[in-house]
Scaffold this motif. Structure first.
Motif, PDB file in Angstrom:
ATOM      1  N   VAL A  76       0.834  -1.207   0.000  1.00  0.00           N
ATOM      2  CA  VAL A  76       0.000   0.000   0.000  1.00  0.00           C
ATOM      3  C   VAL A  76       0.865   1.252   0.000  1.00  0.00           C
ATOM      4  O   VAL A  76       0.601   2.209  -0.746  1.00  0.00           O
ATOM      5  CB  VAL A  76      -0.962  -0.005   1.202  1.00  0.00           C
ATOM      6  CG1 VAL A  76      -1.726   1.312   1.309  1.00  0.00           C
ATOM      7  CG2 VAL A  76      -1.943  -1.167   1.092  1.00  0.00           C
ATOM      8  N   TRP A  77       1.924   1.265   0.812  1.00  0.00           N
ATOM      9  CA  TRP A  77       2.794   2.439   0.899  1.00  0.00           C
ATOM     10  C   TRP A  77       3.532   2.712  -0.405  1.00  0.00           C
ATOM     11  O   TRP A  77       3.886   3.858  -0.687  1.00  0.00           O
ATOM     12  CB  TRP A  77       3.779   2.277   2.053  1.00  0.00           C
ATOM     13  CG  TRP A  77       3.231   2.826   3.336  1.00  0.00           C
ATOM     14  CD1 TRP A  77       2.279   2.269   4.127  1.00  0.00           C
ATOM     15  CD2 TRP A  77       3.576   4.074   3.958  1.00  0.00           C
ATOM     16  NE1 TRP A  77       2.018   3.067   5.213  1.00  0.00           N
ATOM     17  CE2 TRP A  77       2.793   4.184   5.141  1.00  0.00           C
ATOM     18  CE3 TRP A  77       4.470   5.084   3.644  1.00  0.00           C
ATOM     19  CZ2 TRP A  77       2.882   5.281   5.991  1.00  0.00           C
ATOM     20  CZ3 TRP A  77       4.554   6.179   4.501  1.00  0.00           C
ATOM     21  CH2 TRP A  77       3.766   6.269   5.649  1.00  0.00           C
ATOM     22  N   ARG A  78       3.790   1.684  -1.189  1.00  0.00           N
ATOM     23  CA  ARG A  78       4.440   1.909  -2.483  1.00  0.00           C
ATOM     24  C   ARG A  78       3.502   2.597  -3.471  1.00  0.00           C
ATOM     25  O   ARG A  78       3.947   3.158  -4.464  1.00  0.00           O
ATOM     26  CB  ARG A  78       4.958   0.592  -3.065  1.00  0.00           C
ATOM     27  CG  ARG A  78       6.165   0.068  -2.297  1.00  0.00           C
ATOM     28  CD  ARG A  78       6.816  -1.130  -2.948  1.00  0.00           C
ATOM     29  NE  ARG A  78       7.978  -1.544  -2.165  1.00  0.00           N
ATOM     30  CZ  ARG A  78       9.114  -1.973  -2.688  1.00  0.00           C
ATOM     31  NH1 ARG A  78       9.256  -2.064  -4.000  1.00  0.00           N
ATOM     32  NH2 ARG A  78      10.118  -2.331  -1.898  1.00  0.00           N
ATOM     33  N   LYS A  79       2.219   2.550  -3.187  1.00  0.00           N
ATOM     34  CA  LYS A  79       1.234   3.269  -3.996  1.00  0.00           C
ATOM     35  C   LYS A  79       1.005   4.665  -3.425  1.00  0.00           C
ATOM     36  O   LYS A  79       1.093   5.669  -4.139  1.00  0.00           O
ATOM     37  CB  LYS A  79      -0.081   2.488  -4.013  1.00  0.00           C
ATOM     38  CG  LYS A  79      -1.187   3.119  -4.830  1.00  0.00           C
ATOM     39  CD  LYS A  79      -0.914   3.039  -6.306  1.00  0.00           C
ATOM     40  CE  LYS A  79      -2.113   3.567  -7.095  1.00  0.00           C
ATOM     41  NZ  LYS A  79      -1.866   3.563  -8.537  1.00  0.00           N
ATOM     42  N   SER A  80       0.732   4.737  -2.129  1.00  0.00           N
ATOM     43  CA  SER A  80       0.560   6.028  -1.450  1.00  0.00           C
ATOM     44  C   SER A  80       0.595   5.787   0.056  1.00  0.00           C
ATOM     45  O   SER A  80       0.143   4.739   0.527  1.00  0.00           O
ATOM     46  CB  SER A  80      -0.766   6.687  -1.840  1.00  0.00           C
ATOM     47  OG  SER A  80      -1.856   5.881  -1.464  1.00  0.00           O
ATOM     48  N   LYS A 194      -1.759  -4.491  -8.532  1.00  0.00           N
ATOM     49  CA  LYS A 194      -1.439  -4.528  -9.972  1.00  0.00           C
ATOM     50  C   LYS A 194      -0.665  -3.293 -10.408  1.00  0.00           C
ATOM     51  O   LYS A 194       0.006  -3.310 -11.457  1.00  0.00           O
ATOM     52  CB  LYS A 194      -2.720  -4.670 -10.797  1.00  0.00           C
ATOM     53  CG  LYS A 194      -3.704  -3.530 -10.653  1.00  0.00           C
ATOM     54  CD  LYS A 194      -4.969  -3.792 -11.459  1.00  0.00           C
ATOM     55  CE  LYS A 194      -5.972  -2.646 -11.333  1.00  0.00           C
ATOM     56  NZ  LYS A 194      -6.450  -2.480  -9.957  1.00  0.00           N
ATOM     57  N   ASP A 195      -0.723  -2.229  -9.641  1.00  0.00           N
ATOM     58  CA  ASP A 195      -0.027  -0.982  -9.996  1.00  0.00           C
ATOM     59  C   ASP A 195       1.274  -0.796  -9.221  1.00  0.00           C
ATOM     60  O   ASP A 195       1.909   0.252  -9.315  1.00  0.00           O
ATOM     61  CB  ASP A 195      -0.941   0.219  -9.723  1.00  0.00           C
ATOM     62  CG  ASP A 195      -2.241   0.136 -10.504  1.00  0.00           C
ATOM     63  OD1 ASP A 195      -2.186  -0.247 -11.692  1.00  0.00           O
ATOM     64  OD2 ASP A 195      -3.308   0.437  -9.927  1.00  0.00           O
ATOM     65  N   VAL A 196       1.642  -1.802  -8.432  1.00  0.00           N
ATOM     66  CA  VAL A 196       2.832  -1.704  -7.581  1.00  0.00           C
ATOM     67  C   VAL A 196       3.877  -2.702  -8.061  1.00  0.00           C
ATOM     68  O   VAL A 196       3.545  -3.824  -8.427  1.00  0.00           O
ATOM     69  CB  VAL A 196       2.469  -2.002  -6.106  1.00  0.00           C
ATOM     70  CG1 VAL A 196       3.715  -2.022  -5.229  1.00  0.00           C
ATOM     71  CG2 VAL A 196       1.475  -0.974  -5.589  1.00  0.00           C
ATOM     72  N   ASN A 197       5.147  -2.277  -8.093  1.00  0.00           N
ATOM     73  CA  ASN A 197       6.196  -3.236  -8.459  1.00  0.00           C
ATOM     74  C   ASN A 197       7.227  -3.339  -7.340  1.00  0.00           C
ATOM     75  O   ASN A 197       7.366  -2.451  -6.511  1.00  0.00           O
ATOM     76  CB  ASN A 197       6.869  -2.845  -9.784  1.00  0.00           C
ATOM     77  CG  ASN A 197       7.740  -1.611  -9.662  1.00  0.00           C
ATOM     78  OD1 ASN A 197       8.783  -1.638  -8.990  1.00  0.00           O
ATOM     79  ND2 ASN A 197       7.330  -0.518 -10.302  1.00  0.00           N
ATOM     80  N   PHE A 198       7.930  -4.451  -7.353  1.00  0.00           N
ATOM     81  CA  PHE A 198       9.007  -4.711  -6.400  1.00  0.00           C
ATOM     82  C   PHE A 198      10.298  -4.955  -7.178  1.00  0.00           C
ATOM     83  O   PHE A 198      11.005  -5.926  -6.938  1.00  0.00           O
ATOM     84  CB  PHE A 198       8.653  -5.911  -5.512  1.00  0.00           C
ATOM     85  CG  PHE A 198       7.747  -5.573  -4.363  1.00  0.00           C
ATOM     86  CD1 PHE A 198       8.245  -5.455  -3.080  1.00  0.00           C
ATOM     87  CD2 PHE A 198       6.387  -5.368  -4.565  1.00  0.00           C
ATOM     88  CE1 PHE A 198       7.416  -5.133  -2.012  1.00  0.00           C
ATOM     89  CE2 PHE A 198       5.553  -5.056  -3.514  1.00  0.00           C
ATOM     90  CZ  PHE A 198       6.070  -4.930  -2.222  1.00  0.00           C
ATOM     91  N   ASP A 199      10.572  -4.063  -8.120  1.00  0.00           N
ATOM     92  CA  ASP A 199      11.743  -4.214  -8.982  1.00  0.00           C
ATOM     93  C   ASP A 199      13.066  -4.121  -8.238  1.00  0.00           C
ATOM     94  O   ASP A 199      14.107  -4.485  -8.772  1.00  0.00           O
ATOM     95  CB  ASP A 199      11.726  -3.156 -10.101  1.00  0.00           C
ATOM     96  CG  ASP A 199      10.617  -3.416 -11.119  1.00  0.00           C
ATOM     97  OD1 ASP A 199      10.072  -4.542 -11.104  1.00  0.00           O
ATOM     98  OD2 ASP A 199      10.298  -2.508 -11.903  1.00  0.00           O
TER      99      ASP A 199
END
Length: 219
Positions: A76-80, A194-199
């Motif tokens: 969630v934090w990687r989105k906002s 689906k909008d978050v990545n862990f690259d």
């Protein structure tokens, strides 16, 4: 690569996981700190670190460990950024909503102290509904809690209509402040995954789960 590895219940789970880390990452030249390992809780990471230390027999950088709650929050934090509300604050918010719009739920428990045990039951019930993504339409059709697999107080079924409305009001009041409960956090993670990545990781390994909530399955 996405894959599922099943490990027998009578097998040594930590040993098998260490085998995988050695074969697929260490021997392939992938630093362990580029691997994220997600467990249901925090304790298994201690045993995995100990086994890795024994195998490698020297200093090393371990994988990045998450409990499932921590991983959900990270998604969630990687989105906002998200503000979490405590269980006590949730209970008080439920009390305020019940007092103003659902007096039938109070049932002579007018003070917060008297209503607190019931507020905690309602809060736990709402959290389970959120984790399993039981929507209001399904909830309205429920005559007994057993039909959706939850063991709740009889009063929940008798006052189900109030609970449906209260849940909607509860969510709306928290969203207005940008705050989330644990159940809402899980729903948000399932929605935004689906909008978050862990690259920044070569792999994310989810380990040792015997049951997944609907939100976790979607994630």
């Amino acid at each position: 690569m996405e894959r599922v590895i099943s490990i027998a219940l009578n097998d040594d789970f930590i040993r098998r996981l260490t085998d995988i880390l050695q074969e697929d990452f260490i021997r392939q030249g992938v630093p362990l700190e580029k691997v994220a390992v997600v467990f249901g809780g925090k304790r298994p990471a201690l045993f995995l670190k100990r086994e890795l230390s024994r195998r490698l027999n020297g200093a090393y950088f371990p994988p990045v460990f998450f409990s499932m709650d921590e991983f959900i929050k990270e998604v969630v934090w990687r989105k906002s950024p998200a503000k979490m509300i405590s269980s006590m604050d949730s209970a008080f918010r439920i009390y305020e909503l019940a007092k103003s719009a659902h007096p039938g739920l109070l049932a002579a428990r007018d003070s917060f102290a008297a209503f607190l045990p019931w507020a905690e039951e309602i809060n736990a019930f709402i959290e389970q509904l959120d984790l399993e993504e039981i929507n209001d339409d399904k909830l309205r059709q429920v005559q007994e809690s057993a039909k959706i697999g939850f063991d709740t107080l009889k009063e929940v079924n008798l006052l189900l209509q109030d609970i449906v409305k209260l849940r909607k009001e509860f969510h709306a009041s928290l969203k207005k402040e940008g705050a989330l409960t644990r159940g809402m956090l899980y729903m948000s993670a399932a929605e935004c995954a689906k909008d978050v990545n862990f690259d920044d990781f070569e792999a994310v390994i989810l380990c040792g789960f015997f049951y997944l909530h609907k939100t976790e399955q979607e994630l």
